[in-house]
Design a protein around this motif. Sequence first.
Motif, mmCIF file in Angstrom:
data_model
loop_
_atom_site.group_PDB
_atom_site.id
_atom_site.type_symbol
_atom_site.label_atom_id
_atom_site.label_comp_id
_atom_site.label_asym_id
_atom_site.label_seq_id
_atom_site.Cartn_x
_atom_site.Cartn_y
_atom_site.Cartn_z
ATOM 1 N N ASP A 180 0.824 -1.211 0.000
ATOM 2 C CA ASP A 180 0.000 0.000 0.000
ATOM 3 C C ASP A 180 0.861 1.265 0.000
ATOM 4 O O ASP A 180 0.452 2.312 -0.505
ATOM 5 C CB ASP A 180 -1.002 0.002 1.158
ATOM 6 N N LYS A 234 -6.745 4.493 -5.411
ATOM 7 C CA LYS A 234 -7.403 3.217 -5.645
ATOM 8 C C LYS A 234 -6.628 2.413 -6.689
ATOM 9 O O LYS A 234 -5.828 2.962 -7.449
ATOM 10 C CB LYS A 234 -8.843 3.434 -6.100
ATOM 11 N N ALA A 250 -7.918 -12.176 0.429
ATOM 12 C CA ALA A 250 -8.097 -11.311 1.600
ATOM 13 C C ALA A 250 -6.965 -10.286 1.686
ATOM 14 O O ALA A 250 -7.187 -9.115 2.030
ATOM 15 C CB ALA A 250 -8.146 -12.156 2.869
ATOM 16 N N TYR A 251 -5.762 -10.710 1.375
ATOM 17 C CA TYR A 251 -4.608 -9.805 1.370
ATOM 18 C C TYR A 251 -4.785 -8.716 0.317
ATOM 19 O O TYR A 251 -4.613 -7.523 0.591
ATOM 20 C CB TYR A 251 -3.332 -10.605 1.109
ATOM 21 N N ALA A 253 -7.486 -7.638 -1.108
ATOM 22 C CA ALA A 253 -8.666 -6.793 -0.876
ATOM 23 C C ALA A 253 -8.348 -5.565 -0.036
ATOM 24 O O ALA A 253 -9.088 -4.578 -0.071
ATOM 25 C CB ALA A 253 -9.767 -7.617 -0.214
ATOM 26 N N GLN A 254 -7.243 -5.598 0.694
ATOM 27 C CA GLN A 254 -6.869 -4.454 1.519
ATOM 28 C C GLN A 254 -6.353 -3.275 0.692
ATOM 29 O O GLN A 254 -6.313 -2.144 1.192
ATOM 30 C CB GLN A 254 -5.770 -4.865 2.507
ATOM 31 N N MET A 255 -5.972 -3.549 -0.556
ATOM 32 C CA MET A 255 -5.331 -2.483 -1.332
ATOM 33 C C MET A 255 -5.881 -2.308 -2.738
ATOM 34 O O MET A 255 -5.561 -1.328 -3.412
ATOM 35 C CB MET A 255 -3.837 -2.756 -1.428
ATOM 36 N N CYS A 256 -6.719 -3.251 -3.197
ATOM 37 C CA CYS A 256 -7.187 -3.144 -4.579
ATOM 38 C C CYS A 256 -8.478 -3.924 -4.761
ATOM 39 O O CYS A 256 -8.910 -4.661 -3.879
ATOM 40 C CB CYS A 256 -6.125 -3.679 -5.547
#
Length: 611
Positions: A180, A234, A250-251, A253-256
């Motif tokens: 991120d 984004k 899940a990993y 989804a935190q950034m994209c």
Amino acid sequence: MYQSFEVTSTPQFGRDRTSALRASFDELAIDAFLVPRADEFNGEYVPACSERLAWLTGFTGSAGMALVTRAEAIVFVDGRYVTQLAEQVDGSVFTGGDLVNEPPHLWLGNHGAKGLRLGIDPWLHSGAEVKRLEKALDAIGGSLVILPHNPLDRLWADRPQEPLGAVAIQNVAQAGILADEKIAKIAADLKAKDIKAVLIADPSSVAWIFNIRGADVPHTPHPLARAIIYADGKADLFLDKRKTGIEQEAYLAQMCVQLPPSALEETLSAVSKDGGRVLVDPDLTSYGLASIIRAAGGVVVEGNDPAKLPRAVKNSVEINGSAAAHLQDGAAMVEFLCWLAQTKPGTVTEIEVAEKLEAARAKVGQSMQNPLKDISFDTISGAGPHAAIMHYRVTTESNRKLEAGELFLIDSGAQYINGTTDITRTVGVGTVSEEQKRFFTLVLKGMIQISTARFPRGTRGCDLDPLARIALWRAGADFGHGTGHGVGSYLSVHEGPQRISRMSTQELLPGMILSNEPGYYRPGAFGIRIENLIYVRDAEPVEGGDMPVLSFETLTFCPIDRSLVIPELLTHDELHWFNDYHVKTREALMPLIHDHEVKAWLENATLPLEY
């Protein structure tokens, strides 16, 4: 097994497949078709389903391009592959072309028929390449035809399926910087330049930005994926969910937002509407993608991939990881070289030797709890005249034994989670000639000159390249490849933009990892290459100097065959470097080796040389 050794011979299918391709020309309204050794991601290594050049011609090198006209069929390669090309393609169908001095766009300008209509698959050529082709065709009154489909794909009946390699997370313990943070930096730069978004088309950049690795292509652990990063921070990642599991999703989804690859065209069109400014690297992005932006009313802003230079300039975690990987790799090399030294000439083959090295890497990786993930490229294992083929790839057909009086060259590398390695050693089999030793020593002198170079900031790869060649030039000799290429961090073993070559204008910056690999090749007789990896760092202040300078730090530790060195040809400083390098090698690797026989070999292999 990380490398397979298949039977290859001069293909008998070249004529039939070339004829079938020509038969489609009238329907496509073209007079010629260009076949690059590339996929739609423009990578060096491509999946089996994209090996169109090999399917058509039989040539399996990592760089090349075929131009098929109604009357001619030319396969363009660089100096590394001239001999391989002659061995692999049907000479009655294909002629050889020069990919460096007269690549296809120059060939067309010099030899193309007036009014020639050249067809291309727009997904396999970069925007920069298309510009060069258009300019060349304009000069002969020709035209470039953007085809709706690739005609080879309709001829290739048993074409393999697209790969679905599993994606893994590259933890910050190896990456050094959170994903991120990388995305935020790219977004801030876009905002400052009033650019709406950037299209990341290079899979290695996608892997580096998002701290992920993949398994879609041989030896390079990146997923075949693209991304769009927006100025507001984004990001969209176009990555098939069949490659990811719950943990990876899940990993991410935190950034994209993870989207299917099929959504790229629609998403890119939406970004481009109403004059949206989209940053595109013309050297890395296919013409087809840039066309989508323009067709939607967007503005293509040509510029460098924002991850290319940061990816090349390794952070301290990546440098330390690479150093650790090289120590482990050095221990495996020593175990292998000890075994090789004990074999009798004429008893082992090129394939057996390559397999033994892979096994040593796997064994040491297991013992050090840092498993060998893959080799970083197909091992070059060449004995005698085969060593003179710069990128020789042994097959079951070409496989030969290591005979007395020959030089044996092995160029290999490994992928570990903490680093990518690439090393070449040339060793004597039995007693070799003084001529072979002389050229080995001249190559060594060039390698030492790069290793010990001190240079000011702003120095480019082309500025240093002559240092590796001067000793050979004085002997009336040279080598036909660059002195060094960039290397990734558990990514591609060939990474840009950093290089040491006649053509490299990229400034060398602290943190860049490069190879240092001068050589000499006498066709049909012998070949020599000595290669270590090095990285750029700030040098200690020079006493009495007027400015700060940069230097190289060596990452690779492995003995260099001292029996091949003629000490009298080395200067005092060169001999000191050689002996000091062996002291450092012995001290660094001895604690990692537990076999007494291997320890004894290492001790002997690193004894000092004297005049």
